[in-house]
Design a protein around this motif. Structure first.
Motif, mmCIF file in Angstrom:
data_model
loop_
_atom_site.group_PDB
_atom_site.id
_atom_site.type_symbol
_atom_site.label_atom_id
_atom_site.label_comp_id
_atom_site.label_asym_id
_atom_site.label_seq_id
_atom_site.Cartn_x
_atom_site.Cartn_y
_atom_site.Cartn_z
ATOM 1 N N ASN A 188 0.868 -1.644 0.524
ATOM 2 C CA ASN A 188 0.465 -1.215 -0.777
ATOM 3 C C ASN A 188 0.207 -0.006 -1.064
ATOM 4 O O ASN A 188 -0.464 0.137 -2.246
ATOM 5 C CB ASN A 188 -1.014 -2.532 0.770
ATOM 6 C CG ASN A 188 -1.227 -1.245 1.244
ATOM 7 O OD1 ASN A 188 -0.903 -1.337 2.330
ATOM 8 N ND2 ASN A 188 -2.480 -0.895 1.064
ATOM 9 N N ILE A 213 5.693 -7.208 2.112
ATOM 10 C CA ILE A 213 4.473 -6.960 2.236
ATOM 11 C C ILE A 213 3.968 -7.953 2.574
ATOM 12 O O ILE A 213 3.807 -9.734 1.366
ATOM 13 C CB ILE A 213 3.964 -5.986 0.787
ATOM 14 C CG1 ILE A 213 2.504 -5.628 1.039
ATOM 15 C CG2 ILE A 213 4.023 -6.893 -0.504
ATOM 16 C CD1 ILE A 213 1.589 -4.789 0.303
ATOM 17 N N ARG A 215 0.896 -11.284 2.081
ATOM 18 C CA ARG A 215 -0.586 -11.589 0.777
ATOM 19 C C ARG A 215 -1.600 -11.816 1.904
ATOM 20 O O ARG A 215 -1.877 -12.182 0.660
ATOM 21 C CB ARG A 215 0.871 -12.569 0.310
ATOM 22 C CG ARG A 215 1.958 -12.695 -0.862
ATOM 23 C CD ARG A 215 1.960 -13.553 -1.453
ATOM 24 N NE ARG A 215 1.971 -15.084 -1.214
ATOM 25 C CZ ARG A 215 2.587 -16.314 -1.451
ATOM 26 N NH1 ARG A 215 2.744 -16.317 -2.659
ATOM 27 N NH2 ARG A 215 3.431 -17.058 -1.083
ATOM 28 N N LEU A 273 -4.487 -8.625 0.468
ATOM 29 C CA LEU A 273 -3.996 -7.560 -0.130
ATOM 30 C C LEU A 273 -3.539 -8.083 -1.752
ATOM 31 O O LEU A 273 -3.734 -8.963 -1.720
ATOM 32 C CB LEU A 273 -2.099 -7.220 0.505
ATOM 33 C CG LEU A 273 -2.263 -6.379 2.052
ATOM 34 C CD1 LEU A 273 -1.189 -6.610 2.519
ATOM 35 C CD2 LEU A 273 -2.996 -5.048 2.003
ATOM 36 N N TYR A 274 -3.070 -7.063 -1.920
ATOM 37 C CA TYR A 274 -2.869 -7.766 -3.552
ATOM 38 C C TYR A 274 -1.954 -8.165 -3.592
ATOM 39 O O TYR A 274 -0.648 -9.012 -2.692
ATOM 40 C CB TYR A 274 -2.566 -6.289 -4.644
ATOM 41 C CG TYR A 274 -1.841 -5.338 -4.340
ATOM 42 C CD1 TYR A 274 -0.102 -6.047 -4.131
ATOM 43 C CD2 TYR A 274 -1.742 -4.130 -3.549
ATOM 44 C CE1 TYR A 274 0.898 -4.825 -4.540
ATOM 45 C CE2 TYR A 274 -0.763 -3.218 -3.709
ATOM 46 C CZ TYR A 274 0.529 -3.620 -3.575
ATOM 47 O OH TYR A 274 2.169 -2.675 -3.146
ATOM 48 N N HIS A 289 4.829 -5.251 6.122
ATOM 49 C CA HIS A 289 3.270 -4.663 5.961
ATOM 50 C C HIS A 289 2.035 -5.940 5.769
ATOM 51 O O HIS A 289 2.386 -5.980 5.190
ATOM 52 C CB HIS A 289 3.722 -3.672 5.233
ATOM 53 C CG HIS A 289 2.581 -2.077 4.888
ATOM 54 N ND1 HIS A 289 2.220 -1.355 6.055
ATOM 55 C CD2 HIS A 289 1.545 -2.125 4.121
ATOM 56 C CE1 HIS A 289 1.324 -0.983 5.483
ATOM 57 N NE2 HIS A 289 1.078 -0.962 4.558
ATOM 58 N N GLU A 329 -2.111 -7.703 6.228
ATOM 59 C CA GLU A 329 -3.385 -7.448 7.055
ATOM 60 C C GLU A 329 -3.538 -8.251 7.843
ATOM 61 O O GLU A 329 -3.867 -8.027 8.748
ATOM 62 C CB GLU A 329 -3.968 -7.350 6.084
ATOM 63 C CG GLU A 329 -5.952 -7.256 6.140
ATOM 64 C CD GLU A 329 -6.402 -5.593 6.384
ATOM 65 O OE1 GLU A 329 -6.261 -4.698 6.845
ATOM 66 O OE2 GLU A 329 -5.611 -5.498 5.018
ATOM 67 N N HIS A 364 0.468 -1.410 8.912
ATOM 68 C CA HIS A 364 -0.364 -1.913 7.920
ATOM 69 C C HIS A 364 -1.617 -1.571 8.757
ATOM 70 O O HIS A 364 -3.180 -1.332 8.567
ATOM 71 C CB HIS A 364 -0.519 -3.337 7.130
ATOM 72 C CG HIS A 364 -1.731 -3.056 6.505
ATOM 73 N ND1 HIS A 364 -1.965 -1.638 4.894
ATOM 74 C CD2 HIS A 364 -2.764 -3.911 6.275
ATOM 75 C CE1 HIS A 364 -3.268 -2.415 4.343
ATOM 76 N NE2 HIS A 364 -3.658 -3.381 5.456
#
Length: 258
Positions: free
Chosen positions: A63, A112, A114, A117-118, A145, A147, A170
């Motif tokens: 991110n 990454i 979702r 996160l953005y 990566h 959360e 992350h």
């Protein structure tokens, strides 16, 4: 062949830890997450080349990929840098790369999550699409990566049997769950970080504590004092891409040695 995955490298302290661990390089291929490597936020051209010279063969992100303005214009020049594949296809850079190492093909994919996160495209669907493009004989490593531990674990079971290694990054705290979740799929929820031992995710604790107490934004700075830590894991693969052994790595280097 012996490989090493390095957890999130945080600023100068993290780069020092990496240099220390790699001072007697015993690996054939090294992957590191570098999205926090330049003052804790993003990566610069100078830091990219510093880490490459240290011995890192493939660099993944997350991110904080775009935190440094120069990344947008230079990312296509960074031949071993991989940004999350499930971002907009209008962005520059590659979401996966295939490396030729000792007569083997090693495919490194960056995704990454979702959750918290953005907004990004679905990492599960993105992996499916990429997997169709990968040569059948490639050894596949995914840096997920994310959360949420649940999202990373879910992806692990989703991609097992196709990805050979699935490593979460992350959250910067190494998890004690490095294990085989399939006959040849190695998984860990988070590889940890490289940076200051006495810190909050590699950052000075004071401003972060104030942020939690007051809810007022504060500038976060990398902790550069005290002992530094190196986190990651290593594994070996044989001629048939079978993972034969693996181990967590968590080392502390006293301040005076640095």
């Amino acid at each position: 062949m012996k490989l090493l995955f390095i957890g999130d490298i945080v600023g100068r302290s993290g780069r020092k830890a990496v240099k220390n661990h790699l001072s007697h390089n015993q690996y054939d291929f090294i992957i590191g997450n570098v999205e926090n490597s330049a003052a804790g936020f993003g990566i610069t051209d100078k830091v990219y080349h510093e880490l490459k010279d240290t011995g890192i063969n493939a660099m993944t992100a997350g991110n904080h990929t775009w935190d440094k303005k120069e990344t947008l214009s230079l990312i296509n020049n960074w031949d071993v840098f991989i940004r999350p594949a499930n971002l907009s296809n209008k962005l520059p850079g590659a979401g996966y790369k295939i490396f030729d190492v000792l007569n083997k093909k090693i495919c490194v994919i960056n995704l990454i999550g979702r959750v918290f996160l953005y907004t990004s495209n679905c990492p599960f669907e993105t992996f499916n699409n990429i997997y169709k493009e990968i040569p059948d004989d490639a050894f596949v490593l995914v840096d997920f990566h994310g959360e949420a531990t649940s999202e990373k674990q879910a992806f692990g079971y989703f991609a097992k049997g196709r990805a050979n290694v699935i490593c979460g990054t992350h959250t910067h705290v190494q998890t004690n769950d490095l294990k085989m979740i399939d006959t040849n799929t190695l998984y860990i929820t988070d590889a940890g970080m490289c940076g200051a031992e006495c810190s909050v995710l590699g950052m000075e604790a004071g401003n972060i504590i104030e942020r939690f107490i007051t809810q007022i934004p504060h500038r976060f700075t990398v902790e550069t004092k005290g002992n530094i830590m190196f986190n990651g894991f290593s594994f070996t693969i044989d001629d048939d891409n079978i993972i034969r052994d693996y181990k967590l790595i968590s080392e502390i280097y006293p301040e005076e040695e640095m």
